[in-house]
Design an enzyme around this catalytic site. Sequence first.
Site, PDB file in Angstrom:
ATOM      1  N   GLY A  91      -8.023  -4.574  12.321  1.00 41.28           N
ATOM      2  CA  GLY A  91      -8.765  -5.738  12.795  1.00 41.28           C
ATOM      3  C   GLY A  91      -9.643  -5.324  13.973  1.00 41.28           C
ATOM      4  O   GLY A  91      -9.229  -4.528  14.810  1.00 41.28           O
ATOM      5  N   ARG A 151      51.652  34.508  -9.666  1.00 39.59           N
ATOM      6  CA  ARG A 151      50.762  34.996 -10.718  1.00 39.59           C
ATOM      7  C   ARG A 151      51.627  35.815 -11.668  1.00 39.59           C
ATOM      8  O   ARG A 151      52.728  36.239 -11.300  1.00 39.59           O
ATOM      9  CB  ARG A 151      49.639  35.844 -10.130  1.00 39.59           C
ATOM     10  CG  ARG A 151      50.123  37.086  -9.451  1.00 39.59           C
ATOM     11  CD  ARG A 151      49.002  37.897  -8.811  1.00 39.59           C
ATOM     12  NE  ARG A 151      49.515  39.181  -8.374  1.00 39.59           N
ATOM     13  CZ  ARG A 151      49.161  39.774  -7.241  1.00 39.59           C
ATOM     14  NH1 ARG A 151      48.297  39.214  -6.422  1.00 39.59           N
ATOM     15  NH2 ARG A 151      49.659  40.944  -6.931  1.00 39.59           N
ATOM     16  N   ASN A 167      42.132  19.957  -3.884  1.00 46.14           N
ATOM     17  CA  ASN A 167      42.468  18.737  -3.137  1.00 46.14           C
ATOM     18  C   ASN A 167      42.366  17.463  -3.965  1.00 46.14           C
ATOM     19  O   ASN A 167      42.737  16.408  -3.505  1.00 46.14           O
ATOM     20  CB  ASN A 167      41.559  18.613  -1.898  1.00 46.14           C
ATOM     21  CG  ASN A 167      40.086  18.496  -2.272  1.00 46.14           C
ATOM     22  OD1 ASN A 167      39.652  19.041  -3.287  1.00 46.14           O
ATOM     23  ND2 ASN A 167      39.330  17.789  -1.467  1.00 46.14           N
ATOM     24  N   TYR A 168      41.885  17.571  -5.192  1.00 44.36           N
ATOM     25  CA  TYR A 168      41.551  16.363  -5.947  1.00 44.36           C
ATOM     26  C   TYR A 168      42.165  16.427  -7.331  1.00 44.36           C
ATOM     27  O   TYR A 168      41.999  17.428  -8.046  1.00 44.36           O
ATOM     28  CB  TYR A 168      40.019  16.295  -6.038  1.00 44.36           C
ATOM     29  CG  TYR A 168      39.449  15.043  -6.671  1.00 44.36           C
ATOM     30  CD1 TYR A 168      39.882  13.785  -6.300  1.00 44.36           C
ATOM     31  CD2 TYR A 168      38.439  15.149  -7.631  1.00 44.36           C
ATOM     32  CE1 TYR A 168      39.333  12.655  -6.870  1.00 44.36           C
ATOM     33  CE2 TYR A 168      37.880  14.021  -8.210  1.00 44.36           C
ATOM     34  CZ  TYR A 168      38.336  12.767  -7.823  1.00 44.36           C
ATOM     35  OH  TYR A 168      37.778  11.658  -8.392  1.00 44.36           O
ATOM     36  N   THR A 179       0.793 -12.586   8.630  1.00 45.07           N
ATOM     37  CA  THR A 179       1.457 -12.297   9.911  1.00 45.07           C
ATOM     38  C   THR A 179       1.640 -13.561  10.767  1.00 45.07           C
ATOM     39  O   THR A 179       2.643 -13.673  11.477  1.00 45.07           O
ATOM     40  CB  THR A 179       0.663 -11.236  10.701  1.00 45.07           C
ATOM     41  OG1 THR A 179      -0.731 -11.597  10.688  1.00 45.07           O
ATOM     42  CG2 THR A 179       0.812  -9.854  10.097  1.00 45.07           C
ATOM     43  N   ARG A 201       0.810  -1.226   0.000  1.00 45.85           N
ATOM     44  CA  ARG A 201       0.000   0.000   0.000  1.00 45.85           C
ATOM     45  C   ARG A 201       0.841   1.273   0.000  1.00 45.85           C
ATOM     46  O   ARG A 201       0.332   2.362  -0.231  1.00 45.85           O
ATOM     47  CB  ARG A 201      -0.958  -0.036   1.213  1.00 45.85           C
ATOM     48  CG  ARG A 201      -2.059  -1.050   1.059  1.00 45.85           C
ATOM     49  CD  ARG A 201      -2.754  -1.347   2.381  1.00 45.85           C
ATOM     50  NE  ARG A 201      -1.965  -2.240   3.234  1.00 45.85           N
ATOM     51  CZ  ARG A 201      -2.363  -2.695   4.418  1.00 45.85           C
ATOM     52  NH1 ARG A 201      -3.528  -2.324   4.920  1.00 45.85           N
ATOM     53  NH2 ARG A 201      -1.597  -3.510   5.123  1.00 45.85           N
ATOM     54  N   ASN A 229      -7.542  -3.988  17.048  1.00 45.61           N
ATOM     55  CA  ASN A 229      -6.308  -4.693  17.376  1.00 45.61           C
ATOM     56  C   ASN A 229      -5.123  -3.817  16.990  1.00 45.61           C
ATOM     57  O   ASN A 229      -4.972  -3.460  15.824  1.00 45.61           O
ATOM     58  CB  ASN A 229      -6.297  -6.009  16.575  1.00 45.61           C
ATOM     59  CG  ASN A 229      -4.951  -6.699  16.611  1.00 45.61           C
ATOM     60  OD1 ASN A 229      -4.195  -6.550  17.560  1.00 45.61           O
ATOM     61  ND2 ASN A 229      -4.663  -7.468  15.565  1.00 45.61           N
TER      62      ASN A 229
HETATM   63  C1  UD1 Z   1      -2.456  -6.112  11.044  1.00 53.91           C
HETATM   64  C2  UD1 Z   1      -3.464  -7.001  11.806  1.00 53.91           C
HETATM   65  C3  UD1 Z   1      -4.668  -6.145  12.188  1.00 53.91           C
HETATM   66  C4  UD1 Z   1      -4.232  -4.962  13.005  1.00 53.91           C
HETATM   67  C5  UD1 Z   1      -3.146  -4.147  12.289  1.00 53.91           C
HETATM   68  C6  UD1 Z   1      -2.570  -3.133  13.233  1.00 53.91           C
HETATM   69  C7  UD1 Z   1      -3.235  -9.277  10.928  1.00 53.91           C
HETATM   70  C8  UD1 Z   1      -3.839 -10.314  10.066  1.00 53.91           C
HETATM   71  N1  UD1 Z   1      -3.852  -8.095  10.982  1.00 53.91           N
HETATM   72  O1  UD1 Z   1      -3.080  -5.713   9.838  1.00 53.91           O
HETATM   73  O2  UD1 Z   1      -5.582  -6.933  12.926  1.00 53.91           O
HETATM   74  O3  UD1 Z   1      -5.341  -4.140  13.318  1.00 53.91           O
HETATM   75  O4  UD1 Z   1      -2.070  -5.005  11.860  1.00 53.91           O
HETATM   76  O5  UD1 Z   1      -1.704  -2.242  12.572  1.00 53.91           O
HETATM   77  O6  UD1 Z   1      -2.246  -9.550  11.582  1.00 53.91           O
HETATM   78  N2  UD1 Z   1       4.263  -8.878   7.794  1.00 53.91           N
HETATM   79  C9  UD1 Z   1       5.216  -9.857   7.644  1.00 53.91           C
HETATM   80  N3  UD1 Z   1       4.933 -10.933   6.852  1.00 53.91           N
HETATM   81  C10 UD1 Z   1       3.748 -11.092   6.236  1.00 53.91           C
HETATM   82  C11 UD1 Z   1       2.770 -10.080   6.398  1.00 53.91           C
HETATM   83  C12 UD1 Z   1       3.062  -8.992   7.181  1.00 53.91           C
HETATM   84  O7  UD1 Z   1       6.315  -9.766   8.199  1.00 53.91           O
HETATM   85  O8  UD1 Z   1       3.564 -12.114   5.558  1.00 53.91           O
HETATM   86  C13 UD1 Z   1       4.582  -7.710   8.633  1.00 53.91           C
HETATM   87  C14 UD1 Z   1       4.545  -6.404   7.863  1.00 53.91           C
HETATM   88  O9  UD1 Z   1       5.833  -6.071   7.371  1.00 53.91           O
HETATM   89  C15 UD1 Z   1       4.064  -5.414   8.908  1.00 53.91           C
HETATM   90  C16 UD1 Z   1       3.295  -6.254   9.895  1.00 53.91           C
HETATM   91  O10 UD1 Z   1       3.622  -7.593   9.645  1.00 53.91           O
HETATM   92  O11 UD1 Z   1       5.129  -4.787   9.580  1.00 53.91           O
HETATM   93  C17 UD1 Z   1       1.790  -6.062   9.782  1.00 53.91           C
HETATM   94  O12 UD1 Z   1       1.390  -6.363   8.464  1.00 53.91           O
HETATM   95  P1  UD1 Z   1       0.342  -5.493   7.684  1.00 53.91           P
HETATM   96  O13 UD1 Z   1       0.169  -6.049   6.331  1.00 53.91           O
HETATM   97  O14 UD1 Z   1       0.660  -4.053   7.813  1.00 53.91           O
HETATM   98  O15 UD1 Z   1      -0.976  -5.819   8.547  1.00 53.91           O
HETATM   99  P2  UD1 Z   1      -2.307  -4.989   8.608  1.00 53.91           P
HETATM  100  O16 UD1 Z   1      -3.103  -5.229   7.393  1.00 53.91           O
HETATM  101  O17 UD1 Z   1      -2.007  -3.589   8.961  1.00 53.91           O
HETATM  102 CA    CA Z   2      -0.171  -2.392   9.192  1.00 54.62          CA
END
Ligand code: UD1
Ligand code: CA
Length: 457
Positions: free
Chosen positions: A139, A438, A384-385, A79, A15, A168
């Site tokens: 969430g 000069r 210098n260069y 996640t 995004r 969340n």
């Molecule tokens: C997530 C939560 C959501 C919460 C929000 C808070 C989940 C499914 N959802 O959504 O409930 O309200 O954060 O900000 O967890 N990442 C990885 N690997 C992956 C996917 C993501 O490392 O496969 C990391 C991303 O780099 C990021 C973090 O996890 O730093 C959160 O991922 P993101 O896609 O931003 O989750 P949200 O859609 O914001």
């Molecule tokens: Ca996020």
Amino acid sequence: MKKYAIILAAGKGTRMKTELPKCAYPLLKKPMIAYIVENLYKSTVIDELITVVGHKKEIIQEILSSRVSYAVQEEQLGTGHAVLMAKDLIKEDGFTIILPGDMPLIDETVITNAVSYHESNKNDLTVVSTVLDDPEGYGRIIKSESQLQAIVEEKDATEEQKQIKEINTGIYIVDNQLLFDALDKISNNNAQHEYYLTDIVKILKNDKKVIATYTLKKSYKAMGINDLYALSQAEAILRHEINKKIMKSGVAMINPDTITIGDNVRIEENVTISPNCFITGNSIIKKNTKIGPSTEIHNSIIGENVSIKHSLVFNSEVKENTTIGPFAHLRDGAIVGPNNRIGNFVEIKKTSTGNLFKASHLAYLGDAEIGDNVNFGCGSITVNYDGTNKYKTTIGDDVFVGCNSNLIAPIVIEDNSTIAAGSTLNKNVPKDSLAIARSYQVNKENYFKNNKNGHKK
Ligand code: UD1
Ligand code: CA
């Protein structure tokens, strides 16, 4: 009982619609992931810190270097899947605090309070929630008779669930064993076909574990950065917080909305900062100094009673009672001495100057070491260069460099010497000498009168 932290930073940040991995994006010139790591360390409730990296992992690893250990998530499947990648690094019993890497405003108090809430209630899982007027994108926390039941993502939520304003934050504190047992059970049967970490809530609920929410009052701290607009909003909040703290400690800011100060900057009392200034990195500004307007200072130390206007100072030091600018550029280890005057359009790189040095206009000093009481005339430069290598210029004490001189390095100008204006020097100058390099002036008298082709009739 060991306390682990896992930061999730493997995601692309689709995004954001740009190249850099999301968690590497800077706020006030510091990557957002660095805030989270620093605040976790400040909280002192964590024994071991793990970061899950994946998309462009080298960039995140370069930022954090050895401050954390790494788990790799090659494919970003959600996640829940990301946390699973850290399983081998969580070797002992205890609990883990999980944080998203896109939440730079979270501070050590939130972490400390949430952890102590988790411990004192003997919870198996604590979800940090908060209440938002506009919960879109987050969430939602599903409760029944005030008891946490589940988390539903926006994309999977019913219209009714979308009305819920408790969200969340993405921070969880969870027993290690229960975490990985629950993760083994999650599926990707949802709108995004991802393995959601949030699904552990209903799994642990079904298993009758002790689960609860810890509700964060200052909801802005939980802001998740998903796009560049959110990044700018978080940056504005951070800027405002830092400026407020700094002003309350005795620093005057004129039009503070235009002033950006990084969170690792130290500013002493009775400093005045004028509009359009950026002071970032590990900079220190000592007392009675005036910065700005329109000045950028990064990773630099500015002494007492200094004035810097309309200038750039990067990785450099300015000693007491010196004035810089307008339109000066100090960089790469410039050490400007006390009682100096560095004026209009003067660039100083990897050069040290002694007491009472003056370069008031239009000069370049690179790779030079300069003594006390030296005047460096308008238009003079260190050469210098040579196109391949850089060479050093050494200037002793009490030297006067006349205007428009070229000092071809390597060269040594000894104490108490004078360089005649317009000289191009490629030989050392012994002390107490006048150096002139000069051609002599020739005046051709009556030139125009005798020359029919002259441009004057
Ligand atoms: C997530 C939560 C959501 C919460 C929000 C808070 C989940 C499914 N959802 O959504 O409930 O309200 O954060 O900000 O967890 N990442 C990885 N690997 C992956 C996917 C993501 O490392 O496969 C990391 C991303 O780099 C990021 C973090 O996890 O730093 C959160 O991922 P993101 O896609 O931003 O989750 P949200 O859609 O914001
Ligand atoms: Ca996020």
